[in-house]
Design an enzyme around this catalytic site. Structure first.
Site, short mmCIF file in Angstrom:
data_model
loop_
_atom_site.label_atom_id
_atom_site.label_comp_id
_atom_site.label_asym_id
_atom_site.label_seq_id
_atom_site.Cartn_x
_atom_site.Cartn_y
_atom_site.Cartn_z
N LYS A 16 0.83 -1.22 0.00
CA LYS A 16 0.00 0.00 0.00
C LYS A 16 0.86 1.27 0.00
O LYS A 16 0.61 2.19 -0.76
CB LYS A 16 -0.93 0.05 1.23
CG LYS A 16 -1.84 -1.15 1.39
CD LYS A 16 -2.80 -0.96 2.56
CE LYS A 16 -2.14 -0.82 3.92
NZ LYS A 16 -1.43 -2.00 4.40
N ARG A 91 -9.16 1.41 9.31
CA ARG A 91 -8.89 0.00 9.56
C ARG A 91 -10.02 -0.65 10.33
O ARG A 91 -9.98 -1.86 10.55
CB ARG A 91 -7.60 -0.15 10.37
CG ARG A 91 -6.33 -0.34 9.54
CD ARG A 91 -5.16 -0.24 10.47
NE ARG A 91 -4.01 -1.00 10.12
CZ ARG A 91 -2.86 -0.47 9.68
NH1 ARG A 91 -2.76 0.82 9.48
NH2 ARG A 91 -1.82 -1.23 9.46
N ARG A 130 11.86 -6.36 5.09
CA ARG A 130 11.70 -4.89 4.99
C ARG A 130 12.69 -4.19 5.91
O ARG A 130 12.93 -4.61 7.04
CB ARG A 130 10.26 -4.52 5.39
CG ARG A 130 10.01 -3.03 5.34
CD ARG A 130 8.56 -2.71 5.14
NE ARG A 130 7.76 -2.89 6.34
CZ ARG A 130 6.45 -2.63 6.38
NH1 ARG A 130 5.82 -2.21 5.30
NH2 ARG A 130 5.77 -2.83 7.49
N ARG A 163 11.89 -2.40 11.41
CA ARG A 163 10.84 -1.90 12.29
C ARG A 163 10.59 -2.91 13.40
O ARG A 163 10.58 -4.11 13.14
CB ARG A 163 9.53 -1.71 11.49
CG ARG A 163 9.41 -0.34 10.87
CD ARG A 163 8.25 -0.26 9.90
NE ARG A 163 6.95 -0.67 10.45
CZ ARG A 163 5.80 -0.49 9.81
NH1 ARG A 163 5.78 0.09 8.62
NH2 ARG A 163 4.67 -0.89 10.33
N ARG A 174 -0.05 -9.04 13.76
CA ARG A 174 -0.63 -8.01 12.89
C ARG A 174 -1.52 -8.63 11.82
O ARG A 174 -2.56 -8.07 11.48
CB ARG A 174 0.50 -7.18 12.25
CG ARG A 174 1.20 -6.30 13.26
CD ARG A 174 2.50 -5.76 12.73
NE ARG A 174 2.33 -4.78 11.68
CZ ARG A 174 3.25 -4.51 10.76
NH1 ARG A 174 4.39 -5.18 10.75
NH2 ARG A 174 3.03 -3.59 9.87
P1 AMP Z 1 1.30 0.51 9.34
O1 AMP Z 1 2.58 1.19 9.05
O2 AMP Z 1 0.16 1.03 8.51
O3 AMP Z 1 1.40 -1.00 9.27
O4 AMP Z 1 0.92 0.86 10.85
C1 AMP Z 1 1.78 0.52 11.92
C2 AMP Z 1 1.00 0.44 13.22
O5 AMP Z 1 0.41 1.72 13.50
C3 AMP Z 1 -0.18 -0.53 13.20
O6 AMP Z 1 0.23 -1.86 13.46
C4 AMP Z 1 -1.03 0.05 14.32
O7 AMP Z 1 -0.50 -0.23 15.61
C5 AMP Z 1 -0.88 1.56 14.09
N1 AMP Z 1 -1.90 2.03 13.14
C6 AMP Z 1 -1.69 2.55 11.90
N2 AMP Z 1 -2.85 2.90 11.31
C7 AMP Z 1 -3.84 2.60 12.19
C8 AMP Z 1 -5.25 2.70 12.16
N3 AMP Z 1 -5.90 3.18 11.09
N4 AMP Z 1 -5.93 2.30 13.26
C9 AMP Z 1 -5.30 1.84 14.36
N5 AMP Z 1 -3.97 1.68 14.44
C10 AMP Z 1 -3.23 2.06 13.36
#
Ligand code: AMP
Length: 216
Positions: A16, A91, A130, A163, A174
């Site tokens: 994404k 989400r 990654r 990360r 996740r």
């Molecule tokens: P991502 O980089 O999009 O995978 O986001 C990393 C982490 O940020 C996720 O595993 C969540 O802990 C938090 N996070 C990001 N976007 C959201 C969202 N829309 N709702 C809740 N937690 C989020």
């Protein structure tokens, strides 16, 4: 109603962020990643970052009210007026409802929801490979997009890191959270006739072509 905003839904590591960057640079939309906003807050040691960090490290979602407030604030800045590619937001159904309302208040609506499909086993391989730059947040992948110099950011020479939430135990968590909490969102948007699915396991350029032809 001006329907120009695009939502990207897909499991972590489905591409994404990569596609949102490419689309943003060619179609003039703003790439808004809730994960990047959280990570920026963590790096800057803000109260929001401190709150979010525990959830992120566990691979769980940050509570809806906190997430919505952060994203809505970002959407109100001038550079979001031209339209947004939402990456990783919404989400949950609560977030989706809040987004719909926030857009409607500005006479805007969602143009399309692109759903990235990638098998879980491939996600685990991708996320394990990654690497990110701790300075500018740039993302690399040891398998598909290696840096020019081993483990060094192409942009600023910083040493790349993994990360915390890309460690194997957290990846599993996740993925489980995605299937339980976010996959149902697809039906929510399907009921509104907004969903297009793409095969996210193809090469970056083919995925981009597929998305471009959907967005027209
Ligand atoms: P991502 O980089 O999009 O995978 O986001 C990393 C982490 O940020 C996720 O595993 C969540 O802990 C938090 N996070 C990001 N976007 C959201 C969202 N829309 N709702 C809740 N937690 C989020």
């Amino acid at each position: 109603m001006d329907n120009k905003d695009v939502i990207l839904i897909g499991p972590p590591g489905s591409g994404k962020g990569t596609q949102a960057d490419l689309l943003a640079s060619t179609c003039g939309l703003l790439h808004l990643s809730s994960g990047d906003l959280f990570r920026e807050n963590v790096r800057n040691g803000t109260p929001l970052g401190k709150l979010a960090k525990d959830y992120m490290d566990r691979g769980e979602y940050v509570p809806d009210d906190v997430t919505v407030a952060m994203v809505v604030e970002r959407m109100q800045r001038p550079d979001a007026a031209r339209g947004v590619i939402f990456d990783g937001f919404p989400r949950t159904e609560k977030q989706a409802a809040a987004l719909k309302q926030a857009l409607a208040e500005h006479g805007r609506g969602i143009k399309r929801v692109i759903v990235f499909q990638v098998p879980d086993r491939e996600i685990v391989t991708r996320l394990s490979a990654r690497r990110v730059c701790p300075k500018d947040g740039a993302t690399f992948n040891l398998l598909s997009k290696p840096p020019k110099v081993n483990n060094i950011c192409d942009n600023d020479g910083a040493e790349l890191v993994q990360r915390d939430d890309d460690k194997p135990e957290t990846i599993e968590r996740r993925l489980e959270v995605y299937h339980r909490q976010t996959a149902p969102l697809v039906s929510y948007y399907q009921a509104e006739g907004l969903v297009s699915r793409i095969d996210g396991s193809k090469r970056v350029e083919s995925v981009l072509d597929d998305i471009r032809s959907i967005l027209g």
